[in-house]
Design an enzyme around this catalytic site. Structure first.
Site, PDB file in Angstrom:
ATOM      1  N   CYS A 160      43.786-117.374  54.075  1.00 37.40           N
ATOM      2  CA  CYS A 160      45.280-117.061  52.792  1.00 37.40           C
ATOM      3  C   CYS A 160      45.300-115.651  52.968  1.00 37.40           C
ATOM      4  O   CYS A 160      46.603-115.467  52.907  1.00 37.40           O
ATOM      5  CB  CYS A 160      44.040-116.996  51.933  1.00 37.40           C
ATOM      6  SG  CYS A 160      43.093-116.446  51.342  1.00 37.40           S
ATOM      7  N   HIS A 190      46.728-112.730  46.103  1.00 38.34           N
ATOM      8  CA  HIS A 190      45.983-112.097  46.522  1.00 38.34           C
ATOM      9  C   HIS A 190      47.180-110.577  47.298  1.00 38.34           C
ATOM     10  O   HIS A 190      47.994-110.802  47.290  1.00 38.34           O
ATOM     11  CB  HIS A 190      45.091-112.315  48.306  1.00 38.34           C
ATOM     12  CG  HIS A 190      44.756-112.972  48.395  1.00 38.34           C
ATOM     13  ND1 HIS A 190      43.560-113.762  47.505  1.00 38.34           N
ATOM     14  CD2 HIS A 190      43.861-113.946  49.400  1.00 38.34           C
ATOM     15  CE1 HIS A 190      42.903-114.058  47.704  1.00 38.34           C
ATOM     16  NE2 HIS A 190      43.197-114.331  49.216  1.00 38.34           N
TER      17      HIS A 190
HETATM   18  N1  LIG Z   1      40.502-120.771  47.787  1.00 40.43           N
HETATM   19  C1  LIG Z   1      41.903-119.522  48.263  1.00 40.43           C
HETATM   20  O1  LIG Z   1      42.508-119.321  48.358  1.00 40.43           O
HETATM   21  C2  LIG Z   1      41.787-120.571  50.110  1.00 40.43           C
HETATM   22  C3  LIG Z   1      42.144-120.376  51.130  1.00 40.43           C
HETATM   23  C4  LIG Z   1      41.968-120.577  52.849  1.00 40.43           C
HETATM   24  C5  LIG Z   1      41.985-121.011  53.124  1.00 40.43           C
HETATM   25  N2  LIG Z   1      41.014-122.558  51.799  1.00 40.43           N
HETATM   26  C6  LIG Z   1      39.778-122.904  52.247  1.00 40.43           C
HETATM   27  O2  LIG Z   1      39.868-124.365  51.521  1.00 40.43           O
HETATM   28  C7  LIG Z   1      38.750-124.947  51.211  1.00 40.43           C
HETATM   29  C8  LIG Z   1      38.840-125.250  49.739  1.00 40.43           C
HETATM   30  O3  LIG Z   1      38.959-124.190  48.816  1.00 40.43           O
HETATM   31  P1  LIG Z   1      38.898-124.269  47.279  1.00 40.43           P
HETATM   32  O4  LIG Z   1      39.297-122.336  46.974  1.00 40.43           O
HETATM   33  O5  LIG Z   1      39.705-125.301  47.087  1.00 40.43           O
HETATM   34  O6  LIG Z   1      36.989-124.682  47.128  1.00 40.43           O
HETATM   35  P2  LIG Z   1      36.090-124.937  45.466  1.00 40.43           P
HETATM   36  O7  LIG Z   1      37.696-125.456  44.936  1.00 40.43           O
HETATM   37  O8  LIG Z   1      35.265-125.221  45.383  1.00 40.43           O
HETATM   38  O9  LIG Z   1      36.956-126.597  46.293  1.00 40.43           O
HETATM   39  C9  LIG Z   1      36.327-127.369  46.645  1.00 40.43           C
HETATM   40  C10 LIG Z   1      36.306-128.825  47.138  1.00 40.43           C
HETATM   41  O10 LIG Z   1      36.410-129.942  48.605  1.00 40.43           O
HETATM   42  C11 LIG Z   1      35.062-130.626  47.641  1.00 40.43           C
HETATM   43  N3  LIG Z   1      33.838-131.249  48.766  1.00 40.43           N
HETATM   44  C12 LIG Z   1      32.388-130.626  48.758  1.00 40.43           C
HETATM   45  N4  LIG Z   1      31.763-130.737  49.204  1.00 40.43           N
HETATM   46  C13 LIG Z   1      32.389-132.398  49.172  1.00 40.43           C
HETATM   47  C14 LIG Z   1      31.947-133.181  50.376  1.00 40.43           C
HETATM   48  N5  LIG Z   1      30.312-133.486  50.987  1.00 40.43           N
HETATM   49  N6  LIG Z   1      32.726-134.116  50.271  1.00 40.43           N
HETATM   50  C15 LIG Z   1      33.863-134.564  50.508  1.00 40.43           C
HETATM   51  N7  LIG Z   1      34.303-133.597  49.573  1.00 40.43           N
HETATM   52  C16 LIG Z   1      33.614-132.064  49.657  1.00 40.43           C
HETATM   53  C17 LIG Z   1      34.502-130.264  46.494  1.00 40.43           C
HETATM   54  O11 LIG Z   1      34.689-131.523  45.479  1.00 40.43           O
HETATM   55  P3  LIG Z   1      33.515-132.249  44.616  1.00 40.43           P
HETATM   56  O12 LIG Z   1      34.089-131.134  43.647  1.00 40.43           O
HETATM   57  O13 LIG Z   1      33.534-132.737  44.384  1.00 40.43           O
HETATM   58  O14 LIG Z   1      32.830-131.383  44.487  1.00 40.43           O
HETATM   59  C18 LIG Z   1      35.940-129.642  45.755  1.00 40.43           C
HETATM   60  O15 LIG Z   1      36.780-130.989  46.066  1.00 40.43           O
HETATM   61  C19 LIG Z   1      37.388-123.929  51.464  1.00 40.43           C
HETATM   62  O16 LIG Z   1      36.986-124.332  53.106  1.00 40.43           O
HETATM   63  C20 LIG Z   1      38.406-122.447  52.013  1.00 40.43           C
HETATM   64  O17 LIG Z   1      37.619-121.739  52.691  1.00 40.43           O
HETATM   65  C21 LIG Z   1      40.655-121.506  50.273  1.00 40.43           C
END
Ligand SMILES: NC(=O)c1ccc[n+]([C@@H]2O[C@H](COP(=O)([O-])OP(=O)(O)OC[C@H]3O[C@@H](n4cnc5c(N)ncnc54)[C@H](OP(=O)(O)O)[C@@H]3O)[C@@H](O)[C@H]2O)c1
Length: 345
Positions: free
Chosen positions: A131, A243
């Site tokens: 990000c 950010h």
């Molecule tokens: N947040 C940011 O600013 C940002 C920016 C760039 C990249 N990212 C990346 O994007 C990804 C997600 O981030 P987030 O912030 O959205 O995280 P989050 O809010 O913790 O959400 C994680 C998601 O992944 C799902 N998940 C976890 N384990 C899984 C599995 N075994 N099979 C299928 N789905 C699964 C979760 O589903 P459940 O609800 O069922 O657990 C949830 O929908 C990460 O790789 C992060 O590094 C985030």
């Protein structure tokens, strides 16, 4: 015209929910959108425009009719699942850090290097940057086109939503505990985040930098220019969304504040708000929910030859993740690099 079948993996998470919002807002040409997450979420409901989608389990899902998979379920899930999904003929656009530095995977910020999406064919995977990188390169690219950037020094002020939905809950519950004199529990962060800040994002590396700082360097080089020298200090702050970055840039030739302001005003994805008065700049609170990368506080850096200083703010869940991923999908379609499977059949 037949549209695309799009799967959103991680649809219950911070980024996945925002992906669904953005697909609907931008009227992405989808005939069908499916929401996938872990088994824990099977049957949960998420919004897609005015529709409600029931979440299905990723590990039981058949991707053979899916055209585009927007993946935001963390690195471990992506490492295991993305090659399998790509093998079923869907283009995977992944938000984790797993594939970003793979030479056979393009790392894309459409305002900067959209043409590189064509490289997706090698693995069927396209990576979305970190990000902090996305908003930084959106602002650096138009300046680099005018005067080559030699060196960048950046300090980030990153919101808790960048660490997922549990991290947002931790800031909320710690803040409540401070006011009610309750116990302050830290699980997602190494120290208390409420009314504090933490100069560590991701793990430490051997040289003393954190992995987040390394990502900013390596990804900027891959997306923009390997010759740019960059050093970063990444800090987590008690902000929910948005950010911010304080950025010192050294160019190979002079560039005035007025010229930089005019270049950035006309650059894709950038909005300049820079008045020399109280409040004449953008803060993360105003950037939350918006698509732009905001640039404020443009000044000459008097300590180096040809230096500028900027303040850059963007919504990390949008430009830093979900919006960028949807823009990548749009780039594939605009360049006619993918065709809907149903139409092709
Ligand atoms: N947040 C940011 O600013 C940002 C920016 C760039 C990249 N990212 C990346 O994007 C990804 C997600 O981030 P987030 O912030 O959205 O995280 P989050 O809010 O913790 O959400 C994680 C998601 O992944 C799902 N998940 C976890 N384990 C899984 C599995 N075994 N099979 C299928 N789905 C699964 C979760 O589903 P459940 O609800 O069922 O657990 C949830 O929908 C990460 O790789 C992060 O590094 C985030």
């Amino acid at each position: 015209m037949m549209g695309y079948k799009v799967a959103v993996v991680g649809a219950t998470g911070n980024v996945g929910r925002e992906m669904l919002n953005i697909l609907a807002e931008r009227e992405f040409p989808a005939d069908e959108v499916v929401a996938l997450a872990s088994r824990r979420s099977t049957g949960a409901e998420v919004s897609y425009g005015d529709q409600v989608l029931k979440v299905k389990a990723l590990d039981q899902y058949d991707f053979s009719e899916v055209d585009i998979c927007l993946m935001s379920a963390g690195g471990a899930v992506s490492k295991e699942q993305s090659p399998k999904i790509a093998a079923q003929g869907a283009v995977v656009i992944d938000n984790s850090s797993t594939w970003r530095m793979d030479p056979d995977v393009p790392l894309i910020v459409p305002e900067v290097n959209a043409d590189a999406v064509a490289g997706f064919r090698k693995k069927g995977i396209i990576a979305n940057p970190n990000c902090s990188t996305a908003q930084l390169v959106v602002a650096l690219k138009p300046l680099h086109d005018r005067a080559r950037i030699k060196r960048v020094v950046v300090a980030t002020y990153q919101s808790v939503s960048g660490a997922g939905k549990d991290a947002m809950d931790e800031l909320f519950s710690q803040t409540k505990a401070v006011f009610t004199l309750g116990d302050i529990e830290s699980k997602k962060f190494p120290k208390r985040i409420a009314f504090n800040l933490i100069p560590q994002i991701d793990v430490f590396m051997e040289d003393g930098f954190t992995k987040e700082e390394w990502k900013l360097v390596a990804e900027t080089k891959k997306i923009l220019d390997p010759k740019i020298k960059l050093v970063a200090t990444c800090v987590r702050v008690p902000v929910f969304i948005g950010h911010s970055e304080a950025v010192n840039i050294e160019f190979d030739q002079p560039i005035s504040v007025e010229e930089a302001r005019s270049i950035l005003r006309n650059a894709p994805g950038c909005v300049v708000i820079d008045k020399h008065e109280p409040g004449g700049y953008v803060t993360p609170h105003e950037a939350a929910g918006e698509n732009a990368t905001y640039i404020s506080r443009i000044r000459t850096d008097p300590t180096v030859d040809n230096g500028l200083v900027l303040w850059i703010v963007s919504d990390n869940l949008r430009k830093g993740a979900a919006l960028n991923a949807v823009q990548i999908a749009e780039s594939l379609i605009n360049r006619k690099l993918i065709q809907a499977k149903k139409k092709a059949a």
